[in-house]
Design a protein around this motif. Structure first.
Motif, PDB file in Angstrom:
ATOM      1  N   VAL A 281       0.815  -1.211   0.000  1.00 41.05           N
ATOM      2  CA  VAL A 281       0.000   0.000   0.000  1.00 41.05           C
ATOM      3  C   VAL A 281       0.850   1.263   0.000  1.00 41.05           C
ATOM      4  O   VAL A 281       0.513   2.249  -0.673  1.00 41.05           O
ATOM      5  N   PHE A 282       1.951   1.249   0.751  1.00 38.13           N
ATOM      6  CA  PHE A 282       2.768   2.450   0.896  1.00 38.13           C
ATOM      7  C   PHE A 282       3.817   2.537  -0.205  1.00 38.13           C
ATOM      8  O   PHE A 282       4.509   1.563  -0.493  1.00 38.13           O
ATOM      9  N   GLU A 283       3.921   3.712  -0.788  1.00 41.85           N
ATOM     10  CA  GLU A 283       4.829   3.926  -1.919  1.00 41.85           C
ATOM     11  C   GLU A 283       6.281   3.646  -1.542  1.00 41.85           C
ATOM     12  O   GLU A 283       7.017   2.976  -2.272  1.00 41.85           O
ATOM     13  N   ASP A 284       6.732   4.177  -0.412  1.00 41.47           N
ATOM     14  CA  ASP A 284       8.095   3.974   0.071  1.00 41.47           C
ATOM     15  C   ASP A 284       7.991   3.622   1.547  1.00 41.47           C
ATOM     16  O   ASP A 284       7.592   4.447   2.368  1.00 41.47           O
ATOM     17  N   LEU A 285       8.339   2.380   1.892  1.00 46.13           N
ATOM     18  CA  LEU A 285       8.075   1.866   3.234  1.00 46.13           C
ATOM     19  C   LEU A 285       9.359   1.559   3.987  1.00 46.13           C
ATOM     20  O   LEU A 285      10.271   0.916   3.465  1.00 46.13           O
ATOM     21  N   ILE A 286       9.415   2.022   5.231  1.00 49.85           N
ATOM     22  CA  ILE A 286      10.429   1.589   6.190  1.00 49.85           C
ATOM     23  C   ILE A 286       9.689   0.747   7.224  1.00 49.85           C
ATOM     24  O   ILE A 286       8.903   1.276   8.015  1.00 49.85           O
ATOM     25  N   LEU A 287       9.892  -0.562   7.193  1.00 51.45           N
ATOM     26  CA  LEU A 287       9.178  -1.475   8.072  1.00 51.45           C
ATOM     27  C   LEU A 287      10.010  -1.749   9.317  1.00 51.45           C
ATOM     28  O   LEU A 287      11.162  -2.181   9.224  1.00 51.45           O
ATOM     29  N   VAL A 288       9.420  -1.496  10.470  1.00 55.31           N
ATOM     30  CA  VAL A 288      10.125  -1.635  11.746  1.00 55.31           C
ATOM     31  C   VAL A 288       9.342  -2.579  12.652  1.00 55.31           C
ATOM     32  O   VAL A 288       8.117  -2.476  12.760  1.00 55.31           O
ATOM     33  N   PHE A 289      10.048  -3.495  13.315  1.00 59.78           N
ATOM     34  CA  PHE A 289       9.450  -4.322  14.357  1.00 59.78           C
ATOM     35  C   PHE A 289       9.999  -3.861  15.698  1.00 59.78           C
ATOM     36  O   PHE A 289      11.177  -3.515  15.815  1.00 59.78           O
ATOM     37  N   THR A 290       9.132  -3.870  16.716  1.00 56.01           N
ATOM     38  CA  THR A 290       9.546  -3.311  18.003  1.00 56.01           C
ATOM     39  C   THR A 290       8.993  -4.115  19.162  1.00 56.01           C
ATOM     40  O   THR A 290       7.858  -4.601  19.126  1.00 56.01           O
ATOM     41  N   ALA A 291       9.823  -4.288  20.211  1.00 52.14           N
ATOM     42  CA  ALA A 291       9.418  -4.938  21.466  1.00 52.14           C
ATOM     43  C   ALA A 291      10.417  -4.460  22.529  1.00 52.14           C
ATOM     44  O   ALA A 291      10.681  -3.258  22.613  1.00 52.14           O
ATOM     45  N   GLY A 292      10.982  -5.380  23.326  1.00 48.58           N
ATOM     46  CA  GLY A 292      11.966  -4.974  24.317  1.00 48.58           C
ATOM     47  C   GLY A 292      11.964  -5.842  25.543  1.00 48.58           C
ATOM     48  O   GLY A 292      11.431  -6.958  25.550  1.00 48.58           O
ATOM     49  N   SER A 293      12.561  -5.325  26.626  1.00 47.73           N
ATOM     50  CA  SER A 293      12.660  -6.038  27.894  1.00 47.73           C
ATOM     51  C   SER A 293      11.875  -5.290  28.957  1.00 47.73           C
ATOM     52  O   SER A 293      12.221  -4.151  29.296  1.00 47.73           O
ATOM     53  N   ASP A 294      10.839  -5.926  29.497  1.00 46.33           N
ATOM     54  CA  ASP A 294      10.059  -5.290  30.557  1.00 46.33           C
ATOM     55  C   ASP A 294      10.907  -5.086  31.804  1.00 46.33           C
ATOM     56  O   ASP A 294      10.824  -4.043  32.468  1.00 46.33           O
ATOM     57  N   ALA A 295      11.741  -6.076  32.146  1.00 45.28           N
ATOM     58  CA  ALA A 295      12.539  -6.006  33.371  1.00 45.28           C
ATOM     59  C   ALA A 295      13.510  -4.836  33.333  1.00 45.28           C
ATOM     60  O   ALA A 295      13.706  -4.133  34.333  1.00 45.28           O
ATOM     61  N   GLU A 296      14.113  -4.620  32.156  1.00 47.04           N
ATOM     62  CA  GLU A 296      15.088  -3.539  32.029  1.00 47.04           C
ATOM     63  C   GLU A 296      14.460  -2.213  31.623  1.00 47.04           C
ATOM     64  O   GLU A 296      15.136  -1.194  31.556  1.00 47.04           O
TER      65      GLU A 296
ATOM     66  N   GLY B 111      12.827 -13.391  18.163  1.00 50.16           N
ATOM     67  CA  GLY B 111      13.992 -13.766  18.956  1.00 50.16           C
ATOM     68  C   GLY B 111      14.981 -12.637  19.166  1.00 50.16           C
ATOM     69  O   GLY B 111      15.681 -12.595  20.185  1.00 50.16           O
ATOM     70  N   LYS B 112      15.035 -11.716  18.224  1.00 50.11           N
ATOM     71  CA  LYS B 112      16.008 -10.618  18.320  1.00 50.11           C
ATOM     72  C   LYS B 112      15.527  -9.464  19.192  1.00 50.11           C
ATOM     73  O   LYS B 112      16.322  -8.607  19.571  1.00 50.11           O
ATOM     74  N   LEU B 113      14.219  -9.436  19.495  1.00 44.66           N
ATOM     75  CA  LEU B 113      13.660  -8.247  20.144  1.00 44.66           C
ATOM     76  C   LEU B 113      13.204  -8.469  21.581  1.00 44.66           C
ATOM     77  O   LEU B 113      12.722  -7.538  22.216  1.00 44.66           O
ATOM     78  N   GLY B 114      13.296  -9.671  22.087  1.00 44.25           N
ATOM     79  CA  GLY B 114      13.079  -9.868  23.511  1.00 44.25           C
ATOM     80  C   GLY B 114      11.686 -10.249  23.940  1.00 44.25           C
ATOM     81  O   GLY B 114      11.502 -10.835  25.004  1.00 44.25           O
ATOM     82  N   GLY B 115      10.669  -9.896  23.176  1.00 49.14           N
ATOM     83  CA  GLY B 115       9.321 -10.315  23.514  1.00 49.14           C
ATOM     84  C   GLY B 115       8.653  -9.543  24.622  1.00 49.14           C
ATOM     85  O   GLY B 115       7.569  -9.919  25.083  1.00 49.14           O
ATOM     86  N   GLY B 116       9.273  -8.458  25.097  1.00 51.58           N
ATOM     87  CA  GLY B 116       8.624  -7.628  26.100  1.00 51.58           C
ATOM     88  C   GLY B 116       7.591  -6.725  25.471  1.00 51.58           C
ATOM     89  O   GLY B 116       7.217  -6.894  24.317  1.00 51.58           O
ATOM     90  N   GLY B 117       7.106  -5.744  26.227  1.00 52.35           N
ATOM     91  CA  GLY B 117       6.071  -4.851  25.718  1.00 52.35           C
ATOM     92  C   GLY B 117       6.597  -3.844  24.716  1.00 52.35           C
ATOM     93  O   GLY B 117       7.803  -3.792  24.436  1.00 52.35           O
ATOM     94  N   ILE B 118       5.709  -3.032  24.173  1.00 55.45           N
ATOM     95  CA  ILE B 118       6.117  -1.958  23.279  1.00 55.45           C
ATOM     96  C   ILE B 118       6.487  -0.737  24.127  1.00 55.45           C
ATOM     97  O   ILE B 118       5.872  -0.458  25.156  1.00 55.45           O
ATOM     98  N   PHE B 119       7.517  -0.019  23.712  1.00 54.52           N
ATOM     99  CA  PHE B 119       7.992   1.193  24.382  1.00 54.52           C
ATOM    100  C   PHE B 119       7.850   2.334  23.375  1.00 54.52           C
ATOM    101  O   PHE B 119       8.785   2.638  22.633  1.00 54.52           O
ATOM    102  N   THR B 120       6.690   2.948  23.343  1.00 53.20           N
ATOM    103  CA  THR B 120       6.371   3.871  22.259  1.00 53.20           C
ATOM    104  C   THR B 120       7.256   5.112  22.276  1.00 53.20           C
ATOM    105  O   THR B 120       7.721   5.566  21.223  1.00 53.20           O
TER     106      THR B 120
END
Length: 461
Positions: free
Chosen positions: A326-341, A366-375
């Motif tokens: 849909v988007f003409e020029d896309l930068i696709l980002v995946f995001t998660a993190g560490s809740d503990a840290e 596996g690369k992002l830790g599986g924690g919550g999103i940190f907007t």
């Protein structure tokens, strides 16, 4: 399916992405009506429920603009935004509030027979009966000029309280050369069943024979093709025939989940399904550079409902798959993190688009830790890494389990670098991810979210 959540500060304050801009200005009543009406892109399948707050907002705004403007907007909703119920509601209001003639508009917009039943059902919900003005009655009668025998047969029944023959008896359409015989047969209950695969099977035809014939005739609908791929495989159709069927999928009414469900049922045809999805969703791209950020936190693995086979992650990935087209020029980002840290982790993805994203889920997760999103941290990272500098818009898809906000952070996500910004919540949770610093804050998970963004930005130009 979804709803739209628009903060009061958006209306008439001139705030876009949390700051006052000359571009935002002060909305006219018609601009407000158009904006609120476009919100129904997100849930219009349930649109004639009288409890909808949006319906009341639309009605109030319709009283402040001309009937001609309402009719113009109704035509746009139907033929540009592909809405089904919203334009009918607008025409009812134009006629009721302003006594605006709507005969021609109803006839044009009701290009499927079931829409005549929808309009009458709206009137009954609103007024308690099917009583209608002369203009509405003439419009419904004239709408039958659009329908041939196949359409009349296919839509002669509905899930509503009335059928197509009830509509005929209420409005008395004048027969035309292409529908005279069909209307007569409908009224006399002698109309032959439409050429659908369900009808063929009910009449004793075999699955393989039926599917091969309809694929050859190109008479199988797009949704029916996607829903029946497993049936085609089990009926022992050739791979070539199934690929031919998938290549015929071309409809603006499909959702990302239709393609995901098809891919889950027939993974050996993933490439073909992906091509069909691209064909359906890439015809009008959203211009400029878009950062599309997908929340892959642990909570996104939850099932959307007790009756669903899909997780929130499935919904987000399906939307991301469509976003790549849909988007003409896309930068696709995946995001998660560490809740503990209390630390976010973010990844720009460059390895595959479309439904192929699902093949890489374990690598991404596996690369992002599986924690919550940190907007807040996500927005800072996008600035610090230079991605925000040249981007026109930011779109975040999440389930609102924002760790920054959940633990009391007063820091607000910085959306000022972008001309527009959107937070899309695919769940019913609202744990602080929403502020008044977004162009729009949306609940929903269909491609109509992207249609809304496209239409909204056109209105802000």
């Amino acid at each position: 399916m979804s709803k739209f959540n628009l903060k009061k500060s958006i209306f008439g304050t001139g705030k876009i992405a949390g700051e006052t801009t000359a571009k935002a200005g002060k909305y006219t009543d018609y601009e407000l009506l158009r904006r609120v009406t476009l919100a129904n892109l997100l849930f219009e399948s349930n649109y004639y429920q009288p409890a909808d707050e949006i319906m009341t907002q639309i009605e109030n705004l319709c009283s402040k603009v001309s009937g001609e403007q309402i009719v113009e907007l109704a035509l746009e909703c139907r033929f540009e935004q592909k809405l089904r119920h919203t334009p009918l509601w607008l025409l009812i209001l134009a006629n009721e509030i302003h006594d605006t003639p709507v005969k021609d508009a109803i006839a044009k917009i009701s290009n499927r027979p079931d829409m005549t039943m929808d309009l009458l059902q709206m009137l009954k919900v609103r007024n308690g009966s099917y009583k209608m003005s002369k203009s509405v009655k003439k419009g419904l009668a004239k709408a039958f000029d659009n329908y041939d025998e196949y359409q009349i047969s296919k839509y002669k029944k509905s899930n509503l309280d009335l059928s197509l023959v009830d509509v005929v008896n209420l409005v008395h359409p004048k027969p035309t050369a292409k529908n005279e015989a069909a209307l007569k047969a409908l009224v006399n209950d002698e109309l032959k069943p439409a050429n659908t695969w369900e009808v063929a099977l009910s009449q004793g035809s075999g699955k393989k024979e039926t599917f091969e014939r309809m694929i050859s005739e190109k008479s199988l609908g797009s949704l029916a093709i996607l829903r029946n791929l497993r049936n085609m495989i089990e009926a022992d159709l050739s791979r070539k025939d199934i690929q031919n069927a998938i290549s015929q999928v071309n409809s603006g009414w499909l959702t990302p989940l239709n393609f995901l469900a098809a891919q889950r049922n027939a993974p050996e045809f993933t490439s073909d399904i992906d091509k069909a999805m691209k064909n359906c969703f890439s015809q009008e791209k959203i211009s400029g550079t878009t950062i599309l950020a997908i929340d892959v936190s642990g909570s996104m693995g939850g099932i959307t409902s007790s009756n669903s086979k899909f997780s929130r992650m499935d919904l987000a990935f399906a939307m991301a798959a469509v976003g790549t087209y849909v988007f003409e020029d896309l930068i696709l980002v995946f995001t998660a993190g560490s809740d503990a840290e209390r630390k976010g982790a973010h990844l720009v993805w460059k390895n595959g688009y479309g439904l192929g994203l699902f093949d890489h889920f374990n690598d991404i997760f596996g690369k992002l830790g599986g924690g919550g999103i940190f907007t807040y941290q996500l927005c800072e990272w996008l600035k610090n890494e230079g991605y925000a500098k040249d981007a026109d818009r930011l779109v975040v898809i999440s389930d609102s389990q924002d760790i920054d906000a959940h633990y009391g952070s007063a820091k607000i996500p910085d959306t000022k670098p972008y001309q527009s910004s959107y937070i899309i919540d695919i769940s019913s949770h609202t744990h602080g991810i929403k502020t008044n610093h977004w162009t729009a804050e949306i609940n929903g998970w269909s491609d109509k979210v992207f249609q809304y963004i496209r239409a909204l930005e056109k209105g802000l130009d």
